[in-house]
Design a protein around this motif. Structure first.
Motif, PDB file in Angstrom:
ATOM      1  N   LYS A  51      28.996  53.621  39.767  1.00  0.00           N
ATOM      2  CA  LYS A  51      28.918  52.526  40.727  1.00  0.00           C
ATOM      3  C   LYS A  51      30.185  51.678  40.721  1.00  0.00           C
ATOM      4  O   LYS A  51      30.853  51.552  39.702  1.00  0.00           O
ATOM      5  CB  LYS A  51      27.703  51.646  40.424  1.00  0.00           C
ATOM      6  CG  LYS A  51      26.396  52.393  40.604  1.00  0.00           C
ATOM      7  CD  LYS A  51      25.216  51.518  40.336  1.00  0.00           C
ATOM      8  CE  LYS A  51      23.930  52.325  40.551  1.00  0.00           C
ATOM      9  NZ  LYS A  51      22.747  51.493  40.397  1.00  0.00           N
ATOM     10  N   THR A  52      30.477  51.102  41.864  1.00  0.00           N
ATOM     11  CA  THR A  52      31.574  50.147  42.006  1.00  0.00           C
ATOM     12  C   THR A  52      31.000  48.759  41.739  1.00  0.00           C
ATOM     13  O   THR A  52      29.939  48.424  42.269  1.00  0.00           O
ATOM     14  CB  THR A  52      32.169  50.235  43.425  1.00  0.00           C
ATOM     15  OG1 THR A  52      32.650  51.570  43.638  1.00  0.00           O
ATOM     16  CG2 THR A  52      33.315  49.250  43.605  1.00  0.00           C
ATOM     17  N   LYS A  55      31.349  46.721  50.509  1.00  0.00           N
ATOM     18  CA  LYS A  55      30.960  48.080  50.146  1.00  0.00           C
ATOM     19  C   LYS A  55      30.154  48.761  51.246  1.00  0.00           C
ATOM     20  O   LYS A  55      30.396  49.930  51.552  1.00  0.00           O
ATOM     21  CB  LYS A  55      30.170  48.073  48.834  1.00  0.00           C
ATOM     22  CG  LYS A  55      31.031  47.783  47.614  1.00  0.00           C
ATOM     23  CD  LYS A  55      30.234  47.604  46.320  1.00  0.00           C
ATOM     24  CE  LYS A  55      29.303  48.711  45.990  1.00  0.00           C
ATOM     25  NZ  LYS A  55      28.653  48.535  44.668  1.00  0.00           N
ATOM     26  N   GLU A  88      28.180  56.795  43.283  1.00  0.00           N
ATOM     27  CA  GLU A  88      26.858  56.177  43.466  1.00  0.00           C
ATOM     28  C   GLU A  88      27.129  54.800  44.064  1.00  0.00           C
ATOM     29  O   GLU A  88      27.115  53.793  43.360  1.00  0.00           O
ATOM     30  CB  GLU A  88      26.119  56.056  42.131  1.00  0.00           C
ATOM     31  CG  GLU A  88      25.748  57.369  41.502  1.00  0.00           C
ATOM     32  CD  GLU A  88      24.702  58.143  42.295  1.00  0.00           C
ATOM     33  OE1 GLU A  88      23.911  57.526  43.044  1.00  0.00           O
ATOM     34  OE2 GLU A  88      24.689  59.373  42.172  1.00  0.00           O
ATOM     35  N   PRO A  89      27.391  54.719  45.368  1.00  0.00           N
ATOM     36  CA  PRO A  89      27.946  53.494  45.948  1.00  0.00           C
ATOM     37  C   PRO A  89      27.005  52.299  46.069  1.00  0.00           C
ATOM     38  O   PRO A  89      27.464  51.178  46.233  1.00  0.00           O
ATOM     39  CB  PRO A  89      28.417  53.947  47.331  1.00  0.00           C
ATOM     40  CG  PRO A  89      27.583  55.125  47.651  1.00  0.00           C
ATOM     41  CD  PRO A  89      27.295  55.800  46.339  1.00  0.00           C
ATOM     42  N   ASP A  98      27.881  55.213  35.258  1.00  0.00           N
ATOM     43  CA  ASP A  98      26.855  55.111  36.304  1.00  0.00           C
ATOM     44  C   ASP A  98      27.397  55.413  37.697  1.00  0.00           C
ATOM     45  O   ASP A  98      26.645  55.509  38.661  1.00  0.00           O
ATOM     46  CB  ASP A  98      26.115  53.773  36.264  1.00  0.00           C
ATOM     47  CG  ASP A  98      26.974  52.553  36.602  1.00  0.00           C
ATOM     48  OD1 ASP A  98      28.123  52.709  37.042  1.00  0.00           O
ATOM     49  OD2 ASP A  98      26.469  51.421  36.407  1.00  0.00           O
ATOM     50  N   GLY A 146      33.788  54.819  40.163  1.00  0.00           N
ATOM     51  CA  GLY A 146      33.474  53.402  40.324  1.00  0.00           C
ATOM     52  C   GLY A 146      34.633  52.611  40.904  1.00  0.00           C
ATOM     53  O   GLY A 146      34.519  51.419  41.156  1.00  0.00           O
ATOM     54  N   GLY A 205      24.595  49.416  44.782  1.00  0.00           N
ATOM     55  CA  GLY A 205      24.275  48.675  43.565  1.00  0.00           C
ATOM     56  C   GLY A 205      25.508  48.319  42.760  1.00  0.00           C
ATOM     57  O   GLY A 205      26.592  48.866  42.945  1.00  0.00           O
ATOM     58  N   HIS A 206      25.307  47.360  41.844  1.00  0.00           N
ATOM     59  CA  HIS A 206      26.371  46.831  40.996  1.00  0.00           C
ATOM     60  C   HIS A 206      26.560  47.703  39.757  1.00  0.00           C
ATOM     61  O   HIS A 206      25.583  48.132  39.141  1.00  0.00           O
ATOM     62  CB  HIS A 206      26.000  45.408  40.578  1.00  0.00           C
ATOM     63  CG  HIS A 206      26.908  44.793  39.574  1.00  0.00           C
ATOM     64  ND1 HIS A 206      28.260  44.629  39.794  1.00  0.00           N
ATOM     65  CD2 HIS A 206      26.667  44.301  38.336  1.00  0.00           C
ATOM     66  CE1 HIS A 206      28.806  44.047  38.722  1.00  0.00           C
ATOM     67  NE2 HIS A 206      27.850  43.843  37.836  1.00  0.00           N
ATOM     68  N   LYS A 207      27.797  47.950  39.403  1.00  0.00           N
ATOM     69  CA  LYS A 207      28.098  48.697  38.181  1.00  0.00           C
ATOM     70  C   LYS A 207      27.528  47.949  36.993  1.00  0.00           C
ATOM     71  O   LYS A 207      27.729  46.751  36.837  1.00  0.00           O
ATOM     72  CB  LYS A 207      29.607  48.872  38.007  1.00  0.00           C
ATOM     73  CG  LYS A 207      29.955  49.669  36.769  1.00  0.00           C
ATOM     74  CD  LYS A 207      31.409  50.090  36.789  1.00  0.00           C
ATOM     75  CE  LYS A 207      31.655  51.180  35.762  1.00  0.00           C
ATOM     76  NZ  LYS A 207      30.870  52.390  36.000  1.00  0.00           N
ATOM     77  N   ASP A 247      32.787  58.956  49.095  1.00  0.00           N
ATOM     78  CA  ASP A 247      32.626  58.227  47.844  1.00  0.00           C
ATOM     79  C   ASP A 247      32.685  59.214  46.683  1.00  0.00           C
ATOM     80  O   ASP A 247      31.704  59.900  46.389  1.00  0.00           O
ATOM     81  CB  ASP A 247      31.304  57.459  47.865  1.00  0.00           C
ATOM     82  CG  ASP A 247      31.259  56.432  48.988  1.00  0.00           C
ATOM     83  OD1 ASP A 247      32.282  55.766  49.219  1.00  0.00           O
ATOM     84  OD2 ASP A 247      30.197  56.297  49.624  1.00  0.00           O
TER      85      ASP A 247
END
Length: 169
Positions: free
Chosen positions: A76-77, A40, A64-65, A74, A143, A67-69, A139
């Motif tokens: 996030k990926t 990432k 929101e690249p 949220d 996610g 951090g962990h989903k 991005d």
């Protein structure tokens, strides 16, 4: 020529023209993809056959690249080990390969927080939304992992269901 003959001839010409259009479904006869690694922080996705990198692509991630989903919405990926578990040839994003998020740990964490873990995480093409957003914002997904449409055509042909996907921070 009578109208009754013009319609079948027009239909045949239309069918012939459609059959000459390039297909988004390609074939692949290279080495098998044994793992996909997404880094990432580097916005890069690597395709491995054994320990050899056989392809690499730049990617876009969730909006929101970092951090962990954890929860639905949220942006996030996810991070961790997942698998290709489905494919969508009729995706709104050209073609897509499903990633097995959420796994039992992801679901358990979200539910313990009273939240929905979300789902529908894919490796996909840009489709119309990406063509509008990706040139301005790298991005942009909710996610997912996005590549250009021509790249997802190659990936869709290369990757088999069950292929492990390791997503690193």
């Amino acid at each position: 020529m009578k109208l009754s003959l013009r319609l079948p001839i027009a239909a045949m010409l239309l069918a012939l023209a459609a059959s000459c259009a390039p297909s988004k479904f390609k074939t692949y006869d290279g080495p098998p993809v044994t793992q996909i690694v997404v880094n990432k922080s580097q916005r890069q996705m690597l395709f491995l056959s054994g320990s050899s990198v056989i392809a690499a692509y730049d990617v876009g991630l969730g909006n929101e690249p970092v951090g962990h989903k954890q929860f639905s919405g949220d942006g996030k990926t996810p991070e961790g080990l997942y698998y290709i578990d489905r494919r969508n040839p009729d995706s709104s994003y050209h073609l897509s390969l499903g990633i097995s998020y959420p796994n039992p740990v992801d679901s358990g964490f979200a539910l313990a927080q009273g939240q929905d873990p979300g789902g529908d995480i894919f490796i996909h093409g840009w489709g119309p939304e990406g063509h509008a957003l990706a040139p301005r914002k790298r991005d942009w997904t909710a996610g997912c992992i996005a590549v250009r449409d021509d790249q997802i055509e190659d990936i869709y042909a290369m990757v088999r269901d069950g292929t492990p996907v390791l997503i690193n921070p």
